[in-house]
Design a protein around this motif. Sequence first.
Motif, PDB file in Angstrom:
ATOM      1  N   GLY A  52     -11.927   6.844  -4.021  1.00  0.00           N
ATOM      2  CA  GLY A  52     -10.910   7.557  -3.264  1.00  0.00           C
ATOM      3  C   GLY A  52      -9.560   6.871  -3.311  1.00  0.00           C
ATOM      4  O   GLY A  52      -8.515   7.516  -3.441  1.00  0.00           O
ATOM      5  N   GLY A  53      -9.562   5.534  -3.235  1.00  0.00           N
ATOM      6  CA  GLY A  53      -8.313   4.796  -3.317  1.00  0.00           C
ATOM      7  C   GLY A  53      -7.613   4.983  -4.651  1.00  0.00           C
ATOM      8  O   GLY A  53      -6.374   5.057  -4.725  1.00  0.00           O
ATOM      9  N   THR A  54      -8.389   5.091  -5.725  1.00  0.00           N
ATOM     10  CA  THR A  54      -7.810   5.332  -7.047  1.00  0.00           C
ATOM     11  C   THR A  54      -7.079   6.664  -7.084  1.00  0.00           C
ATOM     12  O   THR A  54      -6.014   6.791  -7.706  1.00  0.00           O
ATOM     13  CB  THR A  54      -8.922   5.297  -8.112  1.00  0.00           C
ATOM     14  N   LEU A  55      -7.619   7.672  -6.408  1.00  0.00           N
ATOM     15  CA  LEU A  55      -6.939   8.962  -6.305  1.00  0.00           C
ATOM     16  C   LEU A  55      -5.746   8.877  -5.358  1.00  0.00           C
ATOM     17  O   LEU A  55      -4.687   9.473  -5.606  1.00  0.00           O
ATOM     18  CB  LEU A  55      -7.929  10.024  -5.820  1.00  0.00           C
ATOM     19  N   LEU A 176     -11.177   8.348   3.372  1.00  0.00           N
ATOM     20  CA  LEU A 176     -10.462   7.273   4.062  1.00  0.00           C
ATOM     21  C   LEU A 176      -9.783   6.369   3.041  1.00  0.00           C
ATOM     22  O   LEU A 176      -8.675   5.861   3.276  1.00  0.00           O
ATOM     23  CB  LEU A 176     -11.416   6.481   4.944  1.00  0.00           C
ATOM     24  N   GLY A 177     -10.439   6.173   1.886  1.00  0.00           N
ATOM     25  CA  GLY A 177      -9.793   5.440   0.799  1.00  0.00           C
ATOM     26  C   GLY A 177      -8.533   6.137   0.328  1.00  0.00           C
ATOM     27  O   GLY A 177      -7.498   5.499   0.077  1.00  0.00           O
ATOM     28  N   VAL A 178      -8.600   7.476   0.196  1.00  0.00           N
ATOM     29  CA  VAL A 178      -7.410   8.250  -0.162  1.00  0.00           C
ATOM     30  C   VAL A 178      -6.316   8.059   0.883  1.00  0.00           C
ATOM     31  O   VAL A 178      -5.142   7.819   0.558  1.00  0.00           O
ATOM     32  CB  VAL A 178      -7.756   9.750  -0.292  1.00  0.00           C
ATOM     33  N   ALA A 179      -6.681   8.166   2.165  1.00  0.00           N
ATOM     34  CA  ALA A 179      -5.694   8.124   3.243  1.00  0.00           C
ATOM     35  C   ALA A 179      -5.014   6.769   3.347  1.00  0.00           C
ATOM     36  O   ALA A 179      -3.782   6.675   3.433  1.00  0.00           O
ATOM     37  CB  ALA A 179      -6.372   8.472   4.569  1.00  0.00           C
ATOM     38  N   ALA A 298      -0.982  10.783   4.719  1.00  0.00           N
ATOM     39  CA  ALA A 298      -2.187  10.033   5.054  1.00  0.00           C
ATOM     40  C   ALA A 298      -2.972  10.658   6.195  1.00  0.00           C
ATOM     41  O   ALA A 298      -4.201  10.531   6.255  1.00  0.00           O
ATOM     42  CB  ALA A 298      -1.815   8.598   5.421  1.00  0.00           C
ATOM     43  N   ALA A 299      -2.297  11.337   7.138  1.00  0.00           N
ATOM     44  CA  ALA A 299      -2.974  11.856   8.328  1.00  0.00           C
ATOM     45  C   ALA A 299      -4.053  12.867   7.974  1.00  0.00           C
ATOM     46  O   ALA A 299      -5.158  12.839   8.535  1.00  0.00           O
ATOM     47  CB  ALA A 299      -1.948  12.489   9.268  1.00  0.00           C
ATOM     48  N   TRP A 304      -9.741  13.888   7.937  1.00  0.00           N
ATOM     49  CA  TRP A 304     -10.795  14.413   7.070  1.00  0.00           C
ATOM     50  C   TRP A 304     -11.875  13.352   6.842  1.00  0.00           C
ATOM     51  O   TRP A 304     -13.076  13.614   7.015  1.00  0.00           O
ATOM     52  CB  TRP A 304     -10.126  14.812   5.775  1.00  0.00           C
ATOM     53  N   GLY A 305     -11.463  12.146   6.470  1.00  0.00           N
ATOM     54  CA  GLY A 305     -12.426  11.094   6.179  1.00  0.00           C
ATOM     55  C   GLY A 305     -13.184  10.646   7.417  1.00  0.00           C
ATOM     56  O   GLY A 305     -14.421  10.593   7.419  1.00  0.00           O
TER      57      GLY A 305
END
Length: 444
Positions: A52-55, A176-179, A298-299, A304-305
Amino acid sequence: MSGAEGITGPGEFERPPDSRWRGDAPGPPPVLGLRQNLAQFILLVAVNALVGGTLGQERTVLPLLAADAFHLDLYTSALTYILAFGLSKAVMNYFAGTLSDRFGRKPVLVAGWLAAIPVPLMLIFGPAWAWIVAANVLLGISQGLTWSTTVVMKMDLVGPSRRGLAMGLNEAAGYLGVAVTALATGYLASAYGLRPAPFLLGGAFIAVGLSLSVLTVRETRHHALLEAQTHVDTHSHAHGGLTNRQVFTLTSFRDRSLSAVSQAGMVNNLNDGLAWGLFPVLFAASGLGLEQIGILAAAYPAVWGAGQLVTGAASDRWGRKGLIVAGMLVQAAGLATVAASHSFWPWLAAAVLLGLGTAMVYPTLLAAIGDVAHPAWRARAVGVYRLWRDSGFAVGALLSGLLADLYGIAVAVAAVAALTAASGLVVAFRMPGRNGASGGTRPV
């Protein structure tokens, strides 16, 4: 048909009776259950947070980079990277399921991380927009292989009784990684510029994710075989000996539950593609700064996460259908609020609504696929579902971009809100039962 009978049809599991799966480490026989496989499960949660963080390295920065560095004014042109990402990820989702049934889960996971290695470098040094689009093709391939495989591996480990909880934890970690990354890259871009600082974070995630996947993740395909041996089919199409074409047709059209879930997944990611591509542009045009845009970007994935930590387990207790229908309607309300608002605080409330609705839907859709699909072809059914779901990125990029060019962003957002509400009604009328279980399999 019961047990493992019939699970070696075309594209199915192929395993000599007394041999181990390729990629297995020596050890005791597989046992199903979250508690019994807790160490590997937690490791896979961590791996998917890195996926998710990579995205997330793109969520705040790339829509602004399109205008600032490459001078793309038309929304449709700027959204080409989401179109490229969505198409490549959708296709690789399908192949991830097929390949993981044939070669094992771990090799597919590792291949996904390898595909991501060039992405941060292309985003940092790309001299033309075509480089950014090409980077998103690779990112889509990587995400399709890595995220799909972590989903399937968790389904393999936990068995049928805690599937909603497993999917909630998986998707919570990923988004959560994305956020967190979207928020961090907003601050990095504000302090150091749009390139290269935000994308260095993505490079670090890829290095750690690849290392963990190679060194510590273990194969889980034998867990799926064990579950297949404890299933009794409730309908003739549920047995293991299905071709890839049959699995595609069932998941896409013929099975009422699987097809309802597939269309809802597609519309869900259609509105996520809209949020990814147009929301930062809308917020910037209204005078918000990079830090505020980062908070809004991020919200939505943060709610969502985090929400999936609750909603996945809730679907095990209360059933899948109600959460899916309600979640699609809550998403529609959030999108309508975005379309009607013009300042930070209403948009923040809308992002919370959109995140809450998506949290209700996202793990529940995956769990519903697992409820209906037989373990012998479940990985392929997940792949087909994710093919439809992530094609929503491409459809959303085209639809919202065209509508925004013609009528403005607010009209594009309102149109997608109406489409999202309609999708929830399709699930309400087409999906049978609480879990869509008619036409599927049940554990014994």
